[in-house]
Write a protein that holds these residues in place. Structure first.
Motif, short mmCIF file in Angstrom:
data_model
loop_
_atom_site.label_atom_id
_atom_site.label_comp_id
_atom_site.label_asym_id
_atom_site.label_seq_id
_atom_site.Cartn_x
_atom_site.Cartn_y
_atom_site.Cartn_z
N VAL A 56 0.87 -1.17 0.00
CA VAL A 56 0.00 0.00 0.00
C VAL A 56 0.91 1.22 0.00
O VAL A 56 1.80 1.34 0.84
CB VAL A 56 -0.92 0.02 1.24
N HIS A 57 0.67 2.09 -0.94
CA HIS A 57 1.46 3.31 -1.04
C HIS A 57 1.27 4.12 0.25
O HIS A 57 0.17 4.19 0.80
CB HIS A 57 1.00 4.13 -2.25
N PRO A 58 2.34 4.74 0.78
CA PRO A 58 2.24 5.50 2.03
C PRO A 58 1.14 6.56 2.03
O PRO A 58 0.49 6.79 3.05
CB PRO A 58 3.62 6.14 2.17
N GLU A 59 0.91 7.22 0.91
CA GLU A 59 -0.16 8.24 0.85
C GLU A 59 -1.54 7.60 0.99
O GLU A 59 -2.42 8.15 1.64
CB GLU A 59 -0.07 9.03 -0.45
N GLU A 60 -1.71 6.42 0.38
CA GLU A 60 -2.99 5.71 0.51
C GLU A 60 -3.20 5.27 1.94
O GLU A 60 -4.31 5.35 2.47
CB GLU A 60 -3.02 4.50 -0.43
N LYS A 61 -2.13 4.80 2.58
CA LYS A 61 -2.22 4.37 3.96
C LYS A 61 -2.61 5.54 4.86
O LYS A 61 -3.44 5.39 5.76
CB LYS A 61 -0.89 3.77 4.43
N LYS A 62 -2.08 6.71 4.61
CA LYS A 62 -2.40 7.90 5.38
C LYS A 62 -3.88 8.24 5.27
O LYS A 62 -4.54 8.55 6.26
CB LYS A 62 -1.55 9.08 4.92
N VAL A 63 -4.43 8.15 4.07
CA VAL A 63 -5.85 8.42 3.85
C VAL A 63 -6.70 7.40 4.60
O VAL A 63 -7.69 7.76 5.25
CB VAL A 63 -6.19 8.43 2.34
N VAL A 64 -6.32 6.14 4.53
CA VAL A 64 -7.05 5.08 5.22
C VAL A 64 -6.99 5.30 6.72
O VAL A 64 -8.00 5.18 7.42
CB VAL A 64 -6.49 3.69 4.84
N ASP A 65 -5.82 5.66 7.26
CA ASP A 65 -5.67 5.91 8.68
C ASP A 65 -6.53 7.10 9.13
O ASP A 65 -7.14 7.05 10.18
CB ASP A 65 -4.20 6.16 9.05
N GLU A 66 -6.57 8.16 8.34
CA GLU A 66 -7.38 9.33 8.67
C GLU A 66 -8.86 8.97 8.69
O GLU A 66 -9.60 9.42 9.56
CB GLU A 66 -7.10 10.46 7.70
N LYS A 67 -9.30 8.18 7.73
CA LYS A 67 -10.70 7.75 7.69
C LYS A 67 -11.03 6.89 8.91
O LYS A 67 -12.09 7.01 9.51
CB LYS A 67 -11.00 6.97 6.41
N ARG A 68 -10.09 6.02 9.27
CA ARG A 68 -10.29 5.13 10.43
C ARG A 68 -10.39 5.96 11.71
O ARG A 68 -11.24 5.71 12.54
CB ARG A 68 -9.13 4.14 10.53
#
Length: 104
Positions: free
Chosen positions: A7-19
């Motif tokens: 998972v690209h780090p930017e995608e992971k950041k978006v997922v973490d923010e949503k979580r």
């Protein structure tokens, strides 16, 4: 070599923010629901004052449970305010219900 779980780090950041956003919403709904659960003792308190006392076991156990959860939230390294805020009413409403069983 193919890596399916990357998972690209930017995608992971978006997922973490949503979580995190979902978790905050979840804690607010759970806190409100818990407070409503304890406010629902008001009809029992009214019944006690009306001469129809309720059984003291359930409000006593609820008060003990709320006290334990409040202590847990307070004693954590970082105070868990949703747990504290949602259980403090349980201490007061449980105690008030028990007191009004015997004083009516």
């Amino acid at each position: 070599m193919r890596v399916d779980n990357y998972v690209h780090p930017e995608e992971k950041k978006v997922v973490d923010e949503k979580r995190i956003k979902m978790l905050k919403l979840f804690s607010k709904v759970a806190t409100a629901t818990c407070i409503l659960m304890y406010v629902s003792y008001i009809p029992q308190i009214i019944a006690n004052f009306s001469g129809n006392p309720v059984n003291p076991v359930q409000p006593a156990v609820a008060m003990i449970n709320a006290t334990l959860w409040t202590g847990y939230g307070w004693l954590k390294t970082y105070k868990d305010w949703p747990i504290i805020i949602s259980n403090v009413p349980g201490i007061f409403f449980g105690l008030l219900t028990i007191v009004t069983i015997y004083i009516h």
